[in-house]
Design a protein around this motif. Structure first.
Motif, PDB file in Angstrom:
ATOM      1  N   GLY A  25      -6.917  22.036   0.527  1.00  0.00           N
ATOM      2  CA  GLY A  25      -7.951  21.655  -0.422  1.00  0.00           C
ATOM      3  C   GLY A  25      -7.441  21.158  -1.758  1.00  0.00           C
ATOM      4  O   GLY A  25      -8.112  21.310  -2.784  1.00  0.00           O
ATOM      5  N   VAL A  26      -6.268  20.552  -1.764  1.00  0.00           N
ATOM      6  CA  VAL A  26      -5.668  20.079  -3.005  1.00  0.00           C
ATOM      7  C   VAL A  26      -6.060  18.626  -3.259  1.00  0.00           C
ATOM      8  O   VAL A  26      -6.284  17.855  -2.324  1.00  0.00           O
ATOM      9  N   ASP A  27      -6.162  18.254  -4.519  1.00  0.00           N
ATOM     10  CA  ASP A  27      -6.415  16.857  -4.868  1.00  0.00           C
ATOM     11  C   ASP A  27      -5.136  16.046  -4.675  1.00  0.00           C
ATOM     12  O   ASP A  27      -4.040  16.501  -5.028  1.00  0.00           O
ATOM     13  N   PHE A  28      -5.272  14.848  -4.121  1.00  0.00           N
ATOM     14  CA  PHE A  28      -4.102  13.990  -3.952  1.00  0.00           C
ATOM     15  C   PHE A  28      -4.520  12.532  -3.960  1.00  0.00           C
ATOM     16  O   PHE A  28      -5.649  12.192  -3.588  1.00  0.00           O
ATOM     17  N   GLU A  29      -3.600  11.688  -4.403  1.00  0.00           N
ATOM     18  CA  GLU A  29      -3.822  10.245  -4.342  1.00  0.00           C
ATOM     19  C   GLU A  29      -3.480   9.773  -2.941  1.00  0.00           C
ATOM     20  O   GLU A  29      -2.412  10.081  -2.413  1.00  0.00           O
ATOM     21  N   SER A  30      -4.372   9.032  -2.346  1.00  0.00           N
ATOM     22  CA  SER A  30      -4.220   8.577  -0.967  1.00  0.00           C
ATOM     23  C   SER A  30      -3.892   7.090  -0.944  1.00  0.00           C
ATOM     24  O   SER A  30      -4.627   6.285  -1.512  1.00  0.00           O
ATOM     25  N   VAL A  31      -2.779   6.736  -0.300  1.00  0.00           N
ATOM     26  CA  VAL A  31      -2.368   5.333  -0.198  1.00  0.00           C
ATOM     27  C   VAL A  31      -2.294   4.958   1.280  1.00  0.00           C
ATOM     28  O   VAL A  31      -1.390   5.391   2.003  1.00  0.00           O
ATOM     29  N   GLN A  32      -3.249   4.155   1.713  1.00  0.00           N
ATOM     30  CA  GLN A  32      -3.311   3.768   3.121  1.00  0.00           C
ATOM     31  C   GLN A  32      -2.385   2.596   3.410  1.00  0.00           C
ATOM     32  O   GLN A  32      -2.263   1.661   2.620  1.00  0.00           O
ATOM     33  N   ASN A  33      -1.730   2.659   4.555  1.00  0.00           N
ATOM     34  CA  ASN A  33      -0.880   1.590   5.062  1.00  0.00           C
ATOM     35  C   ASN A  33      -1.361   1.230   6.465  1.00  0.00           C
ATOM     36  O   ASN A  33      -2.218   1.914   7.027  1.00  0.00           O
ATOM     37  N   GLU A  34      -0.799   0.186   7.034  1.00  0.00           N
ATOM     38  CA  GLU A  34      -1.201  -0.225   8.378  1.00  0.00           C
ATOM     39  C   GLU A  34       0.005  -0.220   9.304  1.00  0.00           C
ATOM     40  O   GLU A  34       1.007  -0.888   9.039  1.00  0.00           O
ATOM     41  N   VAL A  35      -0.099   0.556  10.373  1.00  0.00           N
ATOM     42  CA  VAL A  35       0.956   0.598  11.382  1.00  0.00           C
ATOM     43  C   VAL A  35       0.294   0.569  12.749  1.00  0.00           C
ATOM     44  O   VAL A  35      -0.411   1.502  13.133  1.00  0.00           O
ATOM     45  N   THR A  36       0.489  -0.516  13.488  1.00  0.00           N
ATOM     46  CA  THR A  36      -0.016  -0.640  14.851  1.00  0.00           C
ATOM     47  C   THR A  36       1.119  -1.152  15.734  1.00  0.00           C
ATOM     48  O   THR A  36       2.233  -1.389  15.268  1.00  0.00           O
ATOM     49  N   LYS A  37       0.824  -1.338  17.012  1.00  0.00           N
ATOM     50  CA  LYS A  37       1.832  -1.896  17.911  1.00  0.00           C
ATOM     51  C   LYS A  37       2.265  -3.289  17.468  1.00  0.00           C
ATOM     52  O   LYS A  37       3.413  -3.688  17.657  1.00  0.00           O
ATOM     53  N   ASP A  38       1.325  -4.023  16.878  1.00  0.00           N
ATOM     54  CA  ASP A  38       1.579  -5.429  16.579  1.00  0.00           C
ATOM     55  C   ASP A  38       1.813  -5.732  15.108  1.00  0.00           C
ATOM     56  O   ASP A  38       2.246  -6.828  14.761  1.00  0.00           O
TER      57      ASP A  38
END
Length: 213
Positions: A25-38
């Motif tokens: 339940g901690v606050d955090f900065e979320s940084v999304q990246n993209e990783v797929t097969k292609d």
């Protein structure tokens, strides 16, 4: 105040520590990246933070931490009363035993061959054989997991960092067309229990993914 930045990609191995962050339940900065097969598309700063060019990455009070077992340990230390690394010394040993094997053998070796065969050879003609062997290795690992599980938790009959890591690889098996429910009922029981946890639901919602059960 603890400052946390977490780099992840939907459905990747980063899902496991993502769940752990929601668990405490901690606050955090979320940084999304993209990783797929292609496609692999990382945040621009990731090359500096992690020259290995892999996810997940956790930046904790200015310290960059990589590799899922290490990140899981760091998150666990933020909430020691939750015993995410196990209650007893032997439980902690078993947690590390699981995490090292899942990271090094099931993930890097088996799924690496299946999903990233180009890491193992520069010869295009070798790729199908590497993928076939990778799938065989994945199923062998699943068989070992099935034999090791004797309840809805992997270690000590409590939730530990191992459980969400196992969830990651269960989902990947479903995505690869393996009939996980039929072939691995004990593994399925663990995952079915796990996905009812609010933190798991929160992490899946954040990543816009489903359990695939």
């Amino acid at each position: 105040m603890t400052k946390i930045t977490f780099y992840w990609a939907p459905g990747a191995c980063s899902l496991a520590p993502h769940i752990l962050l929601h668990e405490i339940g901690v606050d955090f900065e979320s940084v999304q990246n993209e990783v797929t097969k292609d496609k692999v598309a990382f945040a621009s700063e990731l090359a500096t933070l992690n020259p290995k060019q892999r996810l997940p990455v956790l930046v904790l009070n200015g310290e960059t931490i990589t590799e899922t077992p290490a990140i899981a340990t760091a998150i666990s230390l933020l909430a020691p009363e939750r015993h995410f690394m196990g209650r007893t010394p032997m439980d902690r040993v078993r947690v590390y035993e699981w995490m090292n094997w899942l990271s090094g053998t099931l993930h890097a070796h088996a799924f690496g061959g299946l999903l990233r065969p180009h890491r193992f050879s520069n010869d295009p003609s070798a790729i199908p054989g590497i993928q076939a062997k990778g799938l065989e290795n994945v199923k062998n690992c699943y068989g070992l997991i099935e034999k090791k599980l004797h309840g809805v938790h992997a270690v000590g009959n409590i939730f530990t960092v191992v459980d969400p890591y196992l969830f990651v690889f269960y989902r990947w098996g479903v995505l690869e067309g393996i009939n996980m429910k039929k072939e691995y009922p004990a593994y399925t029981a663990l995952v079915s229990h796990l996905v009812e946890r609010p933190a798991v639901k929160a992490a899946m919602k954040a990543e816009s993914i489903t359990s695939l059960l």
